[in-house]
Design a protein around this motif. Sequence first.
Motif, short mmCIF file in Angstrom:
data_model
loop_
_atom_site.label_atom_id
_atom_site.label_comp_id
_atom_site.label_asym_id
_atom_site.label_seq_id
_atom_site.Cartn_x
_atom_site.Cartn_y
_atom_site.Cartn_z
N GLU A 29 0.83 -1.21 0.00
CA GLU A 29 0.00 0.00 0.00
C GLU A 29 0.86 1.26 0.00
O GLU A 29 0.59 2.21 -0.73
N GLN A 30 1.92 1.27 0.80
CA GLN A 30 2.82 2.42 0.82
C GLN A 30 3.48 2.62 -0.54
O GLN A 30 3.60 3.74 -1.03
N ALA A 31 3.89 1.52 -1.15
CA ALA A 31 4.53 1.61 -2.46
C ALA A 31 3.57 2.19 -3.50
O ALA A 31 3.96 3.02 -4.33
N LEU A 32 2.33 1.77 -3.46
CA LEU A 32 1.34 2.30 -4.40
C LEU A 32 1.08 3.78 -4.16
O LEU A 32 0.94 4.56 -5.11
N ARG A 33 1.02 4.18 -2.89
CA ARG A 33 0.84 5.61 -2.58
C ARG A 33 2.01 6.44 -3.12
O ARG A 33 1.82 7.50 -3.70
N GLU A 34 3.24 5.95 -2.91
CA GLU A 34 4.41 6.65 -3.41
C GLU A 34 4.41 6.69 -4.94
O GLU A 34 4.80 7.70 -5.54
N TYR A 35 3.99 5.63 -5.58
CA TYR A 35 3.91 5.57 -7.04
C TYR A 35 2.94 6.64 -7.56
O TYR A 35 3.26 7.40 -8.48
N VAL A 36 1.75 6.69 -6.95
CA VAL A 36 0.74 7.67 -7.37
C VAL A 36 1.25 9.09 -7.14
O VAL A 36 1.11 9.97 -8.00
N GLN A 37 1.86 9.33 -5.98
CA GLN A 37 2.38 10.66 -5.68
C GLN A 37 3.44 11.07 -6.70
O GLN A 37 3.44 12.20 -7.19
N ARG A 38 4.32 10.16 -7.03
CA ARG A 38 5.38 10.46 -8.00
C ARG A 38 4.79 10.76 -9.38
O ARG A 38 5.23 11.70 -10.05
N GLN A 40 1.85 11.99 -10.01
CA GLN A 40 1.19 13.29 -9.94
C GLN A 40 2.22 14.41 -10.01
O GLN A 40 1.99 15.43 -10.66
N GLN A 41 3.37 14.22 -9.36
CA GLN A 41 4.44 15.21 -9.44
C GLN A 41 4.95 15.36 -10.87
O GLN A 41 5.24 16.46 -11.33
N MET A 42 5.06 14.25 -11.56
CA MET A 42 5.52 14.29 -12.94
C MET A 42 4.53 15.04 -13.83
O MET A 42 4.94 15.75 -14.77
N LEU A 47 3.62 20.80 -16.80
CA LEU A 47 2.99 22.11 -16.95
C LEU A 47 4.01 23.25 -17.07
O LEU A 47 3.67 24.33 -17.54
N PHE A 48 5.24 23.01 -16.65
CA PHE A 48 6.25 24.06 -16.73
C PHE A 48 6.45 24.47 -18.18
O PHE A 48 6.55 23.65 -19.09
N GLY A 49 6.47 25.77 -18.38
CA GLY A 49 6.64 26.31 -19.72
C GLY A 49 5.35 26.47 -20.50
O GLY A 49 5.38 26.88 -21.64
N THR A 50 4.21 26.16 -19.88
CA THR A 50 2.94 26.27 -20.60
C THR A 50 2.18 27.53 -20.24
O THR A 50 1.13 27.79 -20.80
N ILE A 51 2.70 28.33 -19.31
CA ILE A 51 2.02 29.55 -18.88
C ILE A 51 2.69 30.74 -19.56
O ILE A 51 3.91 30.88 -19.54
#
Length: 66
Positions: A29-38, A40-42, A47-51
């Motif tokens: 479960e912790q591994a899946l949470r870290e995977y999802v968080q990573r 989402q960060q990616m 989005l950088f450079g799109t504003i």
Amino acid sequence: MTVNLQIDEVLIQEALALSNQQTEHDVVEQALREYVQRRQQMKILDLFGTIDYDDDYNYKQQRHKQ
């Protein structure tokens, strides 16, 4: 949700040794949470450079307004 998985036992034992988790379920479960968080960060990095910024905007002037 109950899911049956065949996971490499050596990998699970290594994850248990590296984490503060007590059970295999908690490690997965912790591994899946870290995977999802990573992931989402990616997405945020994409989005950088799109504003578009106003070249005439003076942020220093905005600081002095009261």
